[in-house]
Write a protein that holds these residues in place. Structure first.
Motif, mmCIF file in Angstrom:
data_model
loop_
_atom_site.group_PDB
_atom_site.id
_atom_site.type_symbol
_atom_site.label_atom_id
_atom_site.label_comp_id
_atom_site.label_asym_id
_atom_site.label_seq_id
_atom_site.Cartn_x
_atom_site.Cartn_y
_atom_site.Cartn_z
ATOM 1 N N GLY A 94 -36.558 56.579 -13.475
ATOM 2 C CA GLY A 94 -35.210 56.550 -14.384
ATOM 3 C C GLY A 94 -34.004 56.640 -13.574
ATOM 4 N N SER A 95 -34.168 56.755 -12.434
ATOM 5 C CA SER A 95 -32.887 56.928 -11.590
ATOM 6 C C SER A 95 -31.799 55.638 -11.538
ATOM 7 C CB SER A 95 -33.124 57.272 -10.136
ATOM 8 O OG SER A 95 -31.865 57.336 -9.080
ATOM 9 N N LYS A 145 -39.406 52.201 -2.661
ATOM 10 C CA LYS A 145 -38.393 52.879 -3.199
ATOM 11 C C LYS A 145 -37.712 52.385 -4.590
ATOM 12 C CE LYS A 145 -35.075 56.151 -2.624
ATOM 13 N NZ LYS A 145 -35.526 57.584 -2.776
ATOM 14 N N ALA A 146 -37.800 50.916 -4.432
ATOM 15 C CA ALA A 146 -37.648 50.439 -5.853
ATOM 16 C C ALA A 146 -38.543 51.061 -7.151
ATOM 17 C CB ALA A 146 -37.635 48.718 -5.774
ATOM 18 N N ALA A 147 -39.815 50.972 -6.663
ATOM 19 C CA ALA A 147 -40.742 51.460 -7.758
ATOM 20 C C ALA A 147 -40.616 53.026 -7.875
ATOM 21 C CB ALA A 147 -42.363 51.355 -7.135
ATOM 22 N N GLU A 148 -40.056 53.701 -7.089
ATOM 23 C CA GLU A 148 -39.622 55.084 -7.330
ATOM 24 C C GLU A 148 -38.634 55.324 -8.039
ATOM 25 O OE1 GLU A 148 -37.665 58.682 -4.807
ATOM 26 O OE2 GLU A 148 -39.152 57.570 -3.811
ATOM 27 N N PRO A 186 -35.700 49.025 -18.506
ATOM 28 C CA PRO A 186 -35.100 49.480 -17.054
ATOM 29 C C PRO A 186 -35.388 48.430 -15.918
ATOM 30 C CG PRO A 186 -37.210 50.818 -17.833
ATOM 31 C CD PRO A 186 -36.726 49.915 -18.919
ATOM 32 N N TYR A 187 -34.405 48.204 -15.216
ATOM 33 C CA TYR A 187 -34.855 47.252 -14.016
ATOM 34 C C TYR A 187 -34.125 48.085 -12.818
ATOM 35 C CZ TYR A 187 -29.998 45.947 -14.678
ATOM 36 O OH TYR A 187 -28.519 46.029 -14.796
ATOM 37 N N VAL A 188 -34.723 47.726 -11.429
ATOM 38 C CA VAL A 188 -34.162 47.754 -10.405
ATOM 39 C C VAL A 188 -33.969 46.655 -9.463
ATOM 40 C CG1 VAL A 188 -34.630 49.054 -8.161
ATOM 41 C CG2 VAL A 188 -35.425 49.997 -10.163
ATOM 42 N N ARG A 189 -32.825 46.403 -8.825
ATOM 43 C CA ARG A 189 -32.763 44.989 -7.972
ATOM 44 C C ARG A 189 -32.617 45.328 -6.590
ATOM 45 N NH1 ARG A 189 -26.914 42.556 -9.411
ATOM 46 N NH2 ARG A 189 -26.275 44.691 -9.323
ATOM 47 N N ILE A 190 -33.479 44.353 -6.094
ATOM 48 C CA ILE A 190 -33.542 44.411 -4.459
ATOM 49 C C ILE A 190 -32.792 43.524 -3.964
ATOM 50 C CG2 ILE A 190 -35.253 43.913 -3.011
ATOM 51 C CD1 ILE A 190 -37.674 44.985 -4.226
#
Length: 331
Positions: free
Chosen positions: A309-310, A301-304, A143-147
């Motif tokens: 898993g949002s 927020k990115a960590a959250e 999983p990843y989140v982009r800033i």
């Protein structure tokens, strides 16, 4: 002797496997059983080994922050926003800073992921828009989140601000102060936010009926020295600007240093504005008028999003912060 998982299982009257499930916060453990295990761990002073947790759950208990380092204050804000949430989750944060100029950027980051086996990743520009890296993470199920992504905005969870709108608001503010010759220092050309902020500047000029002049636009790289170089070029023009808007605080600080060197009074003879509202903006003199990008909150927020898993795409508000570096156009 230090208590171990076997001691906890005996004290709680459950199997070692059940204790492992509680430690790894797995489902299918009855609330009463979970409470009994937690009470036994507390009574024995048991601290689960991270290595043991990883072996039991097939996890590394590590996430990666993959970033370029355009300015130390920006990176400090990101790490500050992530550290607390990672600690609360029992996860180690590994920071991988890279050089954006290398041709092997994508391969370097991919090798880093494959070697370390992270449970997740937070990606900043420009790697947030690197398609091979995104493909590999998805292929591996990481999983990843982009800033602040600039392309394929519907791909995966992300956190950003309206860079174009924020830059447009700052430019309009300078126009409202009477400025018509407004210099602009563009950020690193490899970052999508650089184009977005430039678009905001140009759109504000057009909306306010101010003719844009290519001579007033100079390339920067999000660092202090490039801000200095851009200011020297702009202030050497025969008809120099009465205001300069740099698309990062580090570059704006470089502009400010050149103004001081040339004995220009800020803001009486030259207004200067920045972008980000890092700690630097309030440390220089005079303090910088800037756009507040909530860097720490964006990282939180990115960590959250990563831990929950949002798949949400969050746009956070930016704010115009007025300090003493801007004022009316000189008579």
């Amino acid at each position: 002797m230090r208590a171990n998982i076997k001691d906890v299982s005996q004290a709680a009257g459950v199997s070692i496997k059940t204790v492992s499930r509680v430690i790894n916060n797995e489902r299918y453990v009855r609330p009463a059983t979970r409470a009994r295990v937690e009470e036994a761990m507390a009574a024995l002073g048991f601290q689960p080994s991270q290595a043991a947790r990883a072996l039991a759950g097939g996890r590394s208990f590590q996430i990666a922050l993959v970033c370029s380092n355009p300015g130390p204050y920006y990176l400090h804000g990101l790490i500050g926003g992530l550290r607390g949430r990672c600690a609360a989750e029992g996860v180690r944060l590994i920071v991988h800073a890279y050089e954006t100029e290398t041709d092997e950027l994508g391969a370097d980051v991919l090798g880093f992921f494959r070697q370390m086996g992270f449970d997740g990743a937070i990606l900043t520009p420009p790697i947030a828009d690197n398609e091979p890296v995104l493909d590999e993470l998805e292929r591996a199920g990481t999983p990843y989140v982009r800033i602040s992504p600039g392309a394929q905005l519907d791909r995966g969870p992300s956190v950003s601000i309206d860079n174009e709108g924020a830059a447009r608001a700052m430019t309009r503010k300078l126009i409202d102060l009477g400025h018509r010759r407004i210099g602009f220092v563009v950020g690193h050309e490899g970052f999508s936010v650089s184009r977005q902020r430039l678009d905001g500047y140009l759109n504000a000029l057009r909306e306010c009926g101010v003719t844009s002049d290519g001579a007033l636009i100079r390339q920067g790289w999000f660092d202090f020295r490039s801000g200095q170089a851009a200011a020297e070029q702009l202030l050497a023009l025969k008809e120099r600007p009465t205001a300069i808007f740099a698309s990062s605080d580090d570059m704006a600080a470089g502009v400010l240093s050149v103004a001081h060197q040339q004995a220009l009074r800020v803001p009486r003879q030259l207004s200067i504005a920045g972008f980000d509202d890092t700690d630097l903006a309030s440390l220089v003199w005079p303090g910088l008028t800037t756009v507040r990008q909530p860097i720490r909150e964006m990282a939180e927020k990115a960590a959250e999003l990563l831990f929950s898993g949002s798949d949400e795409r969050v746009v956070m508000p930016a704010e115009l912060i007025e300090r003493a570096s801007t004022g009316p156009r000189p008579a």
